[in-house]
Motif scaffolding. Structure first.
Motif, PDB file in Angstrom:
ATOM      1  N   MET A 123      39.751 -21.699   3.096  1.00  0.00           N
ATOM      2  CA  MET A 123      38.375 -22.123   2.932  1.00  0.00           C
ATOM      3  C   MET A 123      37.217 -21.239   2.437  1.00  0.00           C
ATOM      4  O   MET A 123      36.870 -20.272   3.093  1.00  0.00           O
ATOM      5  N   GLU A 124      36.783 -21.274   1.462  1.00  0.00           N
ATOM      6  CA  GLU A 124      34.604 -20.777   1.532  1.00  0.00           C
ATOM      7  C   GLU A 124      33.337 -21.128   1.915  1.00  0.00           C
ATOM      8  O   GLU A 124      33.619 -22.861   2.158  1.00  0.00           O
ATOM      9  N   ILE A 125      33.107 -20.290   2.783  1.00  0.00           N
ATOM     10  CA  ILE A 125      31.735 -20.840   3.642  1.00  0.00           C
ATOM     11  C   ILE A 125      30.587 -20.116   2.806  1.00  0.00           C
ATOM     12  O   ILE A 125      30.132 -19.284   2.801  1.00  0.00           O
ATOM     13  N   ALA A 126      30.195 -21.296   2.240  1.00  0.00           N
ATOM     14  CA  ALA A 126      27.945 -21.103   1.965  1.00  0.00           C
ATOM     15  C   ALA A 126      26.887 -21.183   2.609  1.00  0.00           C
ATOM     16  O   ALA A 126      27.011 -22.154   3.456  1.00  0.00           O
ATOM     17  N   LYS A 127      26.734 -19.788   3.183  1.00  0.00           N
ATOM     18  CA  LYS A 127      25.842 -20.246   4.574  1.00  0.00           C
ATOM     19  C   LYS A 127      24.524 -20.106   3.880  1.00  0.00           C
ATOM     20  O   LYS A 127      24.142 -19.647   2.420  1.00  0.00           O
ATOM     21  N   ASP A 128      23.678 -20.414   4.928  1.00  0.00           N
ATOM     22  CA  ASP A 128      22.408 -20.410   4.767  1.00  0.00           C
ATOM     23  C   ASP A 128      21.642 -19.718   3.869  1.00  0.00           C
ATOM     24  O   ASP A 128      20.188 -19.385   3.000  1.00  0.00           O
TER      25      ASP A 128
END
Length: 468
Positions: A123-128
């Motif tokens: 999974m790819e997590i796009a952080k704020d």
């Protein structure tokens, strides 16, 4: 790339319970939450806020005391939206603090960001902050919950035409409200605002409401609503919603009838929050409402190492059952034994008045051809009911004539969601009508209604000890 035994997407009831369960079994767990704070829909826009709003409305309006002091009685004469919001924020802060402490105590890692599948186990997590990271999970649990269904034909503006999430941020209480949708959420909010003396109209294309509840309980509930001047327009569809120049809203029904009000709450369904997950990369497909299908015993999806739990898998979509689903899914995911939960669980509807049910309805008993008898008790028959000033409230139990076992318990009235657990225990322990007849209940309590209803059924069924 970090690798975890279990990656959980969503920190609502299913996600947090599953994550903590896996961590307690010594596994390395990551929770990904795209909201500003952990807790998911349940804490921030769903279960906790709506129940807090309900309790605040009943307290400030003096609703529970009106049986003694009349319908004009109010604890606070002028109730504002700020009054409701103040208590809500205190409650939410506490819930988040408790959850963050649980994660820390159990060494559950959590990241704030938006998760999407790259492959079935990555999974790819796009952080704020703009950073993007990748994580791998030996198992992955999707507990993303649901969001309000928002058709393009409805002119949502967050002020006078709202969904159930936006309702929590209103700036002032409306004098009149129309609720489109007579499901659990629609009915809960409709009755809460009615208790605040807002003139409420409920519109639904079906001719009945809450069909999974025992019909006799629903008849009692509807009588209570109409008694306090709530209008139910059933069997008629809302074709069009317009905002008028004078600031009001107008709803045109399919038969030409028009309903004018200050505010419209659109609560006709919810959809799974799966559209941003890139399910195709994981080999998964959601249905037309964004929900995922799972094995009801293990909560595995079509991809064996990916699990789904909570509202995203559909009915019953309760916080309580979601927690249990998350726990079972986590245990299966990490290779631990997961016992099947008890057959009967309670369903609670936090309307005004409350409804709670466990086991078979009378309609289901008839369909199965089971010979049965019912026992009834009205809350006004109990001394506690008189003390509390209750004019309504009904407890109904259904028993098998053959085995004398309890088949279902159904309650509408004050404290129904608390009282139901007595019936739930007897159901799962396969108890009979004699339990209620022979046991002593605290006096005066509303729970004494169980004894009254038990005696009512016992009298109709006959005393077997005198037979032969």
């Amino acid at each position: 790339m970090q690798e975890y035994d279990l990656v959980v997407v969503g920190s609502g009831p299913a996600g947090r319970r599953g994550a903590i369960q896996a961590a307690k079994l010594g596994r390395k767990v990551l929770v990904i939450e795209q909201g500003k704070r952990v807790g998911g829909v349940s804490v921030h826009t769903g279960t906790i806020p709506s129940k807090t709003l309900r309790e605040t409305a009943l307290n400030l309006s003096g609703w529970r005391e009106r049986g003694f002091y009349g319908r004009a009685y109010r604890v606070k004469q002028e109730i504002s939206a700020d009054d409701l919001r103040r208590r809500l924020l205190i409650t939410l802060d506490h819930e988040v603090e408790v959850l963050e402490h649980q994660f820390a105590r159990n060494r559950v890692q959590h990241i704030r960001g938006k998760a999407t599948f790259l492959t079935p186990d990555t999974m790819e997590i796009a952080k704020d902050d703009g950073e993007t990271i990748h994580v791998q999970g030996k198992s992955i649990m999707l507990a993303v919950g649901t969001k309000p269904y928002r058709p393009e034909s409805i002119p949502f503006d967050g002020v006078s035409v709202l969904d159930s999430d936006e309702l929590l941020d209103i700036q002032e209480l409306p004098r009149s409200m129309a609720v489109i949708g007579a499901g659990v959420i629609g009915i809960e909010y409709a009755t809460i605002f009615s208790a605040l003396d807002t003139q409420v109209t409920v519109i639904d294309p079906k001719s009945t409401i809450l069909d999974f509840i025992d019909k006799e309980i629903i008849e009692e509930f509807i009588h209570d609503l109409r008694d306090r001047n709530m209008k139910l327009i059933l069997g008629q569809k809302a074709d069009k919603v317009e905002k008028l120049p004078n600031g009001k809203c107008e709803i045109t029904l399919d038969n030409g009838r028009r309903v004018t009000c200050d505010m419209v709450l659109y609560a006709a369904g919810r959809v799974g929050a799966t559209d941003s997950l890139n399910l195709a990369a994981a080999g998964l497909t959601a249905d037309s409402r964004g929900r995922l299908s799972v094995n009801p015993e293990t909560f595995q999806t079509d991809v064996p190492h990916i699990y789904a739990a909570g509202d995203v898998v559909g009915f019953p979509a309760l916080a309580s059952t979601s927690m249990e689903q998350g726990r079972i899914a986590a245990r299966v995911a990490v290779g631990a034994i997961a016992k099947e939960p008890p057959k009967y669980f309670p369903y609670g509807i936090y309307a005004v008045p409350e409804i709670s049910t466990c086991g078979l309805t009378e309609e289901e008993v008839k369909e199965r051809g089971i010979p049965y008898e019912c026992g009834m008790a009205r809350f006004r028959e109990t001394s506690r009911g008189h003390i509390m000033g209750l004019n309504s409230g009904l407890l109904k139990m259904i028993f098998s004539l053959k085995t004398r076992r309890l088949l279902g318990v159904h309650i509408v009235g004050e404290g129904a969601t608390e009282l139901v657990h007595i019936g739930q225990a007897v159901l799962n322990l396969k108890g009979t009508v004699e339990y209620f007849v022979e046991n002593t209940f605290n006096y005066p309590t509303l729970a004494e209604a169980y004894k009254i209803a038990g005696l009512d059924a016992w009298n109709r069924m006959g005393d077997l000890s005198q037979a032969g």
